[in-house]
Structure formats: C-alpha cells, structure tokens
Design a protein around this motif. Structure first.
Motif, PDB file in Angstrom:
ATOM      1  N   UNK A   1       9.741  -9.706   3.370  1.00  0.00           N
ATOM      2  CA  UNK A   1       9.142  -9.612   4.703  1.00  0.00           C
ATOM      3  C   UNK A   1       8.330  -8.326   4.822  1.00  0.00           C
ATOM      4  N   UNK A   2       7.143  -8.425   5.363  1.00  0.00           N
ATOM      5  CA  UNK A   2       6.311  -7.240   5.548  1.00  0.00           C
ATOM      6  C   UNK A   2       6.656  -6.557   6.868  1.00  0.00           C
ATOM      7  N   UNK A   3       6.304  -5.291   6.963  1.00  0.00           N
ATOM      8  CA  UNK A   3       6.525  -4.531   8.190  1.00  0.00           C
ATOM      9  C   UNK A   3       5.357  -4.803   9.131  1.00  0.00           C
ATOM     10  N   UNK A   4       5.678  -5.153  10.353  1.00  0.00           N
ATOM     11  CA  UNK A   4       4.649  -5.518  11.322  1.00  0.00           C
ATOM     12  C   UNK A   4       4.437  -4.452  12.382  1.00  0.00           C
ATOM     13  N   UNK A   5       5.523  -3.788  12.784  1.00  0.00           N
ATOM     14  CA  UNK A   5       5.421  -2.807  13.868  1.00  0.00           C
ATOM     15  C   UNK A   5       6.088  -1.503  13.452  1.00  0.00           C
ATOM     16  N   UNK A   6       5.387  -0.388  13.716  1.00  0.00           N
ATOM     17  CA  UNK A   6       5.938   0.941  13.458  1.00  0.00           C
ATOM     18  C   UNK A   6       5.917   1.734  14.763  1.00  0.00           C
ATOM     19  N   UNK A   7       7.049   2.321  15.105  1.00  0.00           N
ATOM     20  CA  UNK A   7       7.174   3.172  16.291  1.00  0.00           C
ATOM     21  C   UNK A   7       7.379   4.617  15.824  1.00  0.00           C
ATOM     22  N   UNK A   8       6.516   5.512  16.252  1.00  0.00           N
ATOM     23  CA  UNK A   8       6.662   6.938  15.950  1.00  0.00           C
ATOM     24  C   UNK A   8       6.939   7.661  17.263  1.00  0.00           C
ATOM     25  N   UNK A   9       8.166   8.165  17.415  1.00  0.00           N
ATOM     26  CA  UNK A   9       8.560   8.866  18.641  1.00  0.00           C
ATOM     27  C   UNK A   9       8.597  10.366  18.359  1.00  0.00           C
ATOM     28  N   UNK A  10       7.773  11.111  19.078  1.00  0.00           N
ATOM     29  CA  UNK A  10       7.708  12.567  18.919  1.00  0.00           C
ATOM     30  C   UNK A  10       8.530  13.220  20.023  1.00  0.00           C
ATOM     31  N   UNK A  11       9.609  13.887  19.629  1.00  0.00           N
ATOM     32  CA  UNK A  11      10.412  14.677  20.563  1.00  0.00           C
ATOM     33  C   UNK A  11       9.730  16.041  20.647  1.00  0.00           C
ATOM     34  N   UNK A  12       8.917  16.225  21.668  1.00  0.00           N
ATOM     35  CA  UNK A  12       8.026  17.379  21.748  1.00  0.00           C
ATOM     36  C   UNK A  12       8.811  18.686  21.697  1.00  0.00           C
ATOM     37  N   UNK A  13       8.635  19.435  20.637  1.00  0.00           N
ATOM     38  CA  UNK A  13       9.214  20.771  20.401  1.00  0.00           C
ATOM     39  C   UNK A  13      10.592  20.763  19.757  1.00  0.00           C
ATOM     40  N   UNK A  14      11.060  19.624  19.239  1.00  0.00           N
ATOM     41  CA  UNK A  14      12.413  19.514  18.698  1.00  0.00           C
ATOM     42  C   UNK A  14      12.483  20.072  17.265  1.00  0.00           C
ATOM     43  N   UNK A  15      12.258  21.375  17.140  1.00  0.00           N
ATOM     44  CA  UNK A  15      12.301  22.020  15.833  1.00  0.00           C
ATOM     45  C   UNK A  15      13.705  22.112  15.288  1.00  0.00           C
ATOM     46  N   UNK A  16      13.806  22.264  13.960  1.00  0.00           N
ATOM     47  CA  UNK A  16      15.136  22.310  13.330  1.00  0.00           C
ATOM     48  C   UNK A  16      15.340  23.561  12.473  1.00  0.00           C
ATOM     49  N   UNK A  17      14.582  24.605  12.759  1.00  0.00           N
ATOM     50  CA  UNK A  17      14.761  25.853  12.024  1.00  0.00           C
ATOM     51  C   UNK A  17      13.427  26.451  11.626  1.00  0.00           C
ATOM     52  N   UNK A  18      13.358  27.791  11.631  1.00  0.00           N
ATOM     53  CA  UNK A  18      12.069  28.454  11.410  1.00  0.00           C
ATOM     54  C   UNK A  18      11.454  28.070  10.066  1.00  0.00           C
ATOM     55  N   UNK A  19      10.141  27.923  10.086  1.00  0.00           N
ATOM     56  CA  UNK A  19       9.386  27.564   8.887  1.00  0.00           C
ATOM     57  C   UNK A  19       9.301  28.755   7.942  1.00  0.00           C
ATOM     58  N   UNK A  20       8.984  28.524   6.674  1.00  0.00           N
ATOM     59  CA  UNK A  20       8.873  29.637   5.721  1.00  0.00           C
ATOM     60  C   UNK A  20       7.867  30.700   6.148  1.00  0.00           C
ATOM     61  N   UNK A  21       6.828  30.317   6.879  1.00  0.00           N
ATOM     62  CA  UNK A  21       5.813  31.281   7.307  1.00  0.00           C
ATOM     63  C   UNK A  21       6.003  31.714   8.763  1.00  0.00           C
ATOM     64  N   UNK A  22       7.213  31.530   9.298  1.00  0.00           N
ATOM     65  CA  UNK A  22       7.456  31.825  10.718  1.00  0.00           C
ATOM     66  C   UNK A  22       7.188  33.279  11.070  1.00  0.00           C
TER      67      UNK A  22
END
Length: 390
Positions: A1-22
């Motif tokens: 079966x092929x994929x027909x629908x994709x949902x991308x939900x952005x939780x605005x600002x939901x970071x999970x830890x400082x980036x290497x260049x923070x």
C-alpha cells in the motif's frame, strides 16, 4: 500500500536541548523540554510512545512504554532561530544568511516610509513584549491615532493598533504597505498585524493577528507536491509563513486546541498529499512569557488530542511531529532559543522503535515527505524514509 496522506504537526518552539552552535546565539544550556517536564502539570504519554524520551540527548524516563514510532533529533542548518526560517527549513530551504533584526529599533528611513505610506505617526520603535507594548503605549495610541510599531529578537516588524481606532482591514492594508517597504536590506521575515481591544489598564490582543511573510526564496516541498498535482493543506499560520505559496487550502485557528480540532476535521477529508500544521501557543503564550506551567499544561492537552488523532489514522497515513526552534520558558530572557528539535514519525507503514539519531538539517523532513508521497523535486535535505519504512 502506498502512502496517501502525510500530516506534519509543528509544535512551535518545542526544542529538546541546545544545538551544538547555541553559544553563537547566546543560548548555551537552553532546553525547552527539560524545563517543562519538571512541572507536575507535564504528562505526554502518547509522545512517549512515539519515542520522545528515547531521542539522543533527551533524558530518558524510568519506565519507558514500548515505542511504536520512529524518533530522532534535528539540528538547524540555517543561520537563524525564528519561525519563518525554521519552517522554511522543514519545507526544504536552508537560509545561509540570517534575516535582519533590529535590536535598536528601525532606522529613520523605515519610519519615514511607514509614516508616508500610512499617514500616521509612529510610537515605540523598540524591541518589546507584545502584551507589555500595548499596556505602555495603548492609551497614547488611542488619543493620537499613532501606530505602535515594535520588533523583537526575531526578524519581525509588528504593528499594534486598537480595533476601534484602526479598523482591521485598515491595519491589514498598513501591514501590506509595510511588507512592500521591508524589502532588500530590510527584508524582515514577517510583518505582523497585532490588533487589540479594551480600555487603558485592560488591553487585550485579539485573535485577528495576521502575518505577512517574505515569499520563500527557493522551492519548498509544497511547491513540488503542487507541481505533481497533490494536495497541500495548511492549519494555523502555515499560509502566512509561506506567503500563501502553494498552500491550496488553509484554515486559521484560535489556539492550539482549535488547531488540533481543525486538523482532526482535515483528517476526515479524502485528500492526497500534505497537511502542514502549526500550533503557536507553545511559543506565543508560554515560551515568550516564561510561563513554565502554562507550557507544560499545553503539552499535556496536546498529547490528549494526539491520542484521538492517532486512533483515527488510516492505513495510508503518516504523522510527523516536530518543532521549528526552541523557546525555553525557564531560560533568561524571553526570546527564542537555538535548540535541536524532535522528529517523531508514526503510521501503519512506519517501523516501530527506530532511532534516527541526529540529522544535520530540519530539511530532512521535507525530503522524506516527498519520497513518502512518491514525488521528486529539488529541495534541501536527505530523506530517511528507507530507514523507517516497513
């Protein structure tokens, strides 16, 4: 079966830890998720099942539920940490240069152009909290009719006006004129209309905010999907962030809960393509206001709605949950924080308990979405679909 629908939900600002260049952004040590999960109000068992606490760098929980999704973290490759650049990167554009910011306010040539275009004077012209600026300048605005123009640490020009002094459509027209002014060296990511109501001492912002973004400078996943005849749906400010480009159907939202309710309605529709969702309350109401409890409660409420969404998913659906930047409510200041973001992927055709490790750009999401939907296009990022497909 092929994929027909994709949902991308952005939780605005939901970071999970400082980036290497923070440290280059003054954000070393920031960790939105770590901050909010310390609250007794935080409870996200469904994101836990998708692998949130198994992501590299995230402190695990003692009794982890069986993981039913794929999970990983992404580093931002763009030189910025705002909503526009973050969403553009998710959709396949890496911004080599940061958008302009104005820590000292806008220069005289901008103010003069705004006054000429609107026929009104200007108040404030400083970085400011959106709620505090109307408390401090609202009364003078009502007496004089001058516009409250302000910015933040992000690449934005915001115009606040009382709805009884400047009608909504007039404010929107002013912002469209400001968008034309803010080009070239002053190409801010967004011009934002910020209407409010009330009386001095009791002003409140209304849900009639409207964003006027730069048009994306390169193709996005939505452009590619539209070229191939697939559907593109937007929930919340997605339409504004991408200046409406190839967002074929859009709905505005009043808050996170309403945003998920609108997404659940789209879930009932028989479309073929992408539903792109932004839930802004995490950032706007809680991150920027240093409201740890509010952020934690909002995460808990979202997780409950997520359970309903997951239950209603079809065999040919795939769900992504991610973020566009961080905004640690426990970090000094009130601005966005340069953090890694989560990527959680779930669906009947997605392997369970797959650790994607750390990706070097948010654009890997866009590339993966295109491959899932069986189309090819020139956007940034590398697809990880092969790692997670059953």
């Amino acid at each position: 079966m092929s994929i027909k629908r994709v949902f991308v939900i952005v939780l605005d600002s939901y970071g999970i830890g400082h980036a290497p260049d923070a440290s280059e952004f003054g954000d070393e040590g920031a960790n939105t998720l770590k901050t909010i999960r310390q609250s007794a109000a935080y409870h996200t068992p469904n994101m836990e099942k998708l692998g949130l606490f198994c992501i590299d760098g995230v402190e695990p929980i003692r009794e982890q539920s069986p993981v039913i999704g794929a999970f990983g973290r992404l580093q931002e490759a763009s030189r910025g940490k705002d909503t526009t650049i973050g969403h553009w990167e998710i959709a396949g554009i890496i911004s080599k240069k940061p958008l302009p910011v104005y820590p000292q306010g806008f220069p005289e040539e901008v103010l003069e152009a705004l006054e000429k275009a609107t026929g009104r004077g200007i108040l404030c012209n400083r970085p400011y909290s959106g709620t505090q600026v109307i408390a401090d300048y609202g009364e003078e605005h009502m007496k004089t009719g001058k516009l409250i123009v302000y910015t933040s640490a992000d690449s934005v020009l915001q115009i606040a006006a009382h709805e009884e002094i400047v009608p909504l459509e007039t404010l929107y027209e002013y912002c469209r004129k400001a968008r034309e002014i803010m080009r070239g060296e002053h190409s801010v990511g967004r011009v934002i209309a910020r209407p409010f109501v009330g009386e001095p001492g009791n002003f409140t912002r209304t849900p009639h905010r409207h964003d006027y973004s730069l048009e994306p400078p390169a193709p996005t996943m939505m452009d590619v999907l539209a070229e191939h005849g697939l559907d593109t749906l937007g929930v919340g400010k997605i339409f504004d962030i991408f200046a409406g480009k190839n967002i074929q159907k859009t709905v505005s939202i009043e808050n996170n809960v309403d945003g998920m309710e609108k997404t659940l309605k789209f879930q009932k529709e028989d479309f073929h393509g992408l539903c792109f969702v932004n839930l802004v309350d995490f950032d706007m109401l809680y991150g920027h206001r240093n409201d740890i409890e509010g952020y934690a409660k909002a995460a808990t409420v979202f997780d409950g709605q997520l359970a309903t969404f997951m239950e209603r998913m079809r065999e040919d659906d795939v769900l992504f949950i991610t973020a566009d930047h961080g905004c640690d409510p426990g970090y000094p200041g009130t601005d966005h924080t340069r953090e890694c973001t989560p990527v959680l992927v779930y669906g009947a055709q997605i392997k369970e308990n797959v650790n994607l490790g750390t990706g070097n750009t948010f654009a890997n999401i866009g590339a993966t979405v295109l491959e899932m939907l069986g189309v090819k296009g020139k956007i940034e990022g590398e697809s990880f679909f092969e790692k997670i497909r059953k």
